[in-house]
Design a protein around this motif. Sequence first.
Motif, PDB file in Angstrom:
ATOM      1  N   TYR A 178       0.800  -1.222   0.000  1.00 21.13           N
ATOM      2  CA  TYR A 178       0.000   0.000   0.000  1.00 21.13           C
ATOM      3  C   TYR A 178       0.837   1.279   0.000  1.00 21.13           C
ATOM      4  N   GLY A 179       2.131   1.145  -0.061  1.00 23.43           N
ATOM      5  CA  GLY A 179       2.982   2.332  -0.118  1.00 23.43           C
ATOM      6  C   GLY A 179       3.227   2.994   1.210  1.00 23.43           C
ATOM      7  N   GLY A 180       3.003   2.288   2.303  1.00 21.61           N
ATOM      8  CA  GLY A 180       3.302   2.813   3.628  1.00 21.61           C
ATOM      9  C   GLY A 180       2.136   3.537   4.270  1.00 21.61           C
ATOM     10  N   ILE A 181       2.443   4.142   5.409  1.00 23.85           N
ATOM     11  CA  ILE A 181       1.480   4.940   6.157  1.00 23.85           C
ATOM     12  C   ILE A 181       1.684   6.392   5.736  1.00 23.85           C
ATOM     13  N   HIS A 182       0.650   7.008   5.202  1.00 21.94           N
ATOM     14  CA  HIS A 182       0.742   8.366   4.665  1.00 21.94           C
ATOM     15  C   HIS A 182       0.289   9.382   5.713  1.00 21.94           C
ATOM     16  N   LEU A 183       1.165  10.309   6.064  1.00 19.80           N
ATOM     17  CA  LEU A 183       0.788  11.409   6.942  1.00 19.80           C
ATOM     18  C   LEU A 183       0.129  12.478   6.092  1.00 19.80           C
ATOM     19  N   LYS A 184      -1.132  12.780   6.407  1.00 21.22           N
ATOM     20  CA  LYS A 184      -1.884  13.783   5.657  1.00 21.22           C
ATOM     21  C   LYS A 184      -2.230  14.940   6.589  1.00 21.22           C
ATOM     22  N   VAL A 185      -1.969  16.158   6.106  1.00 21.37           N
ATOM     23  CA  VAL A 185      -2.268  17.363   6.873  1.00 21.37           C
ATOM     24  C   VAL A 185      -2.958  18.386   5.971  1.00 21.37           C
ATOM     25  N   HIS A 186      -3.561  19.367   6.599  1.00 20.50           N
ATOM     26  CA  HIS A 186      -4.199  20.449   5.853  1.00 20.50           C
ATOM     27  C   HIS A 186      -3.107  21.315   5.224  1.00 20.50           C
ATOM     28  N   PRO A 187      -3.336  21.843   4.023  1.00 20.27           N
ATOM     29  CA  PRO A 187      -2.320  22.677   3.358  1.00 20.27           C
ATOM     30  C   PRO A 187      -1.827  23.854   4.196  1.00 20.27           C
ATOM     31  N   ASN A 188      -2.656  24.396   5.079  1.00 20.16           N
ATOM     32  CA  ASN A 188      -2.229  25.506   5.931  1.00 20.16           C
ATOM     33  C   ASN A 188      -1.159  25.104   6.938  1.00 20.16           C
ATOM     34  N   ASP A 189      -1.054  23.811   7.236  1.00 24.72           N
ATOM     35  CA  ASP A 189      -0.120  23.322   8.250  1.00 24.72           C
ATOM     36  C   ASP A 189       1.136  22.683   7.667  1.00 24.72           C
ATOM     37  N   ILE A 190       1.292  22.715   6.370  1.00 20.86           N
ATOM     38  CA  ILE A 190       2.406  22.011   5.723  1.00 20.86           C
ATOM     39  C   ILE A 190       3.757  22.480   6.249  1.00 20.86           C
ATOM     40  N   GLU A 191       3.978  23.769   6.306  1.00 20.45           N
ATOM     41  CA  GLU A 191       5.291  24.281   6.722  1.00 20.45           C
ATOM     42  C   GLU A 191       5.601  23.930   8.166  1.00 20.45           C
ATOM     43  N   VAL A 192       4.616  24.033   9.040  1.00 17.49           N
ATOM     44  CA  VAL A 192       4.823  23.702  10.454  1.00 17.49           C
ATOM     45  C   VAL A 192       5.164  22.229  10.606  1.00 17.49           C
ATOM     46  N   VAL A 193       4.454  21.378   9.904  1.00 16.49           N
ATOM     47  CA  VAL A 193       4.697  19.938   9.992  1.00 16.49           C
ATOM     48  C   VAL A 193       6.064  19.590   9.400  1.00 16.49           C
ATOM     49  N   LYS A 194       6.455  20.249   8.331  1.00 15.05           N
ATOM     50  CA  LYS A 194       7.788  20.005   7.765  1.00 15.05           C
ATOM     51  C   LYS A 194       8.878  20.378   8.770  1.00 15.05           C
ATOM     52  N   GLU A 195       8.683  21.463   9.508  1.00 18.09           N
ATOM     53  CA  GLU A 195       9.645  21.846  10.545  1.00 18.09           C
ATOM     54  C   GLU A 195       9.709  20.791  11.645  1.00 18.09           C
ATOM     55  N   ILE A 196       8.559  20.294  12.055  1.00 16.04           N
ATOM     56  CA  ILE A 196       8.510  19.255  13.095  1.00 16.04           C
ATOM     57  C   ILE A 196       9.242  18.007  12.613  1.00 16.04           C
ATOM     58  N   LEU A 197       8.986  17.591  11.381  1.00 16.64           N
ATOM     59  CA  LEU A 197       9.650  16.408  10.829  1.00 16.64           C
ATOM     60  C   LEU A 197      11.155  16.615  10.742  1.00 16.64           C
ATOM     61  N   ASN A 198      11.563  17.800  10.331  1.00 22.45           N
ATOM     62  CA  ASN A 198      12.988  18.103  10.244  1.00 22.45           C
ATOM     63  C   ASN A 198      13.636  18.046  11.626  1.00 22.45           C
ATOM     64  N   ASP A 199      12.969  18.619  12.638  1.00 23.97           N
ATOM     65  CA  ASP A 199      13.492  18.569  14.001  1.00 23.97           C
ATOM     66  C   ASP A 199      13.601  17.134  14.503  1.00 23.97           C
ATOM     67  N   LEU A 200      12.604  16.322  14.193  1.00 22.32           N
ATOM     68  CA  LEU A 200      12.658  14.921  14.617  1.00 22.32           C
ATOM     69  C   LEU A 200      13.815  14.181  13.950  1.00 22.32           C
ATOM     70  N   ASN A 201      14.041  14.466  12.696  1.00 23.59           N
ATOM     71  CA  ASN A 201      15.113  13.781  11.968  1.00 23.59           C
ATOM     72  C   ASN A 201      16.494  14.195  12.432  1.00 23.59           C
ATOM     73  N   THR A 202      16.635  15.408  12.931  1.00 21.58           N
ATOM     74  CA  THR A 202      17.963  15.882  13.318  1.00 21.58           C
ATOM     75  C   THR A 202      18.213  15.857  14.813  1.00 21.58           C
ATOM     76  N   ASN A 203      17.157  15.966  15.642  1.00 29.06           N
ATOM     77  CA  ASN A 203      17.357  16.128  17.067  1.00 29.06           C
ATOM     78  C   ASN A 203      16.889  14.966  17.926  1.00 29.06           C
ATOM     79  N   LEU A 204      16.383  13.926  17.346  1.00 31.70           N
ATOM     80  CA  LEU A 204      15.882  12.815  18.143  1.00 31.70           C
ATOM     81  C   LEU A 204      17.025  11.872  18.480  1.00 31.70           C
ATOM     82  N   ASP A 205      17.451  11.919  19.731  1.00 31.61           N
ATOM     83  CA  ASP A 205      18.517  11.041  20.216  1.00 31.61           C
ATOM     84  C   ASP A 205      17.899   9.996  21.129  1.00 31.61           C
ATOM     85  N   ILE A 206      17.905   8.781  20.672  1.00 22.95           N
ATOM     86  CA  ILE A 206      17.370   7.685  21.481  1.00 22.95           C
ATOM     87  C   ILE A 206      18.543   6.879  22.024  1.00 22.95           C
ATOM     88  N   VAL A 207      18.540   6.702  23.325  1.00 24.59           N
ATOM     89  CA  VAL A 207      19.645   5.982  23.972  1.00 24.59           C
ATOM     90  C   VAL A 207      19.303   4.519  24.077  1.00 24.59           C
TER      91      VAL A 207
END
Length: 77
Positions: free
Chosen positions: A48-77
């Motif tokens: 099925y091509g994975g789990i698709h995160l869908k958001v309203h177009p007004n929230d795209i930039e905010v969600v992209k920032e959140i995803l970027n922060d998770l990709n760079t700052n998530l340190d799991i020990v």
Amino acid sequence: MTEFVTITTFNFAHEIIVLKSILDNREIEYFFQNENLISVDPLASFAYGGIHLKVHPNDIEVVKEILNDLNTNLDIV
């Protein structure tokens, strides 16, 4: 929800747990297409091509920032 757009996809249900919490706390409307299906049958993710995160177009930039922060700052020990 036809106006919602896919921002990114995930292969497995466990990958979205932290993100769901962040989106809920920030009160951003979202939904994960195929989440339940792939939770039950993880191999269906590839069909099925994975789990698709869908958001309203007004929230795209905010969600992209959140995803970027998770990709760079998530340190799991």
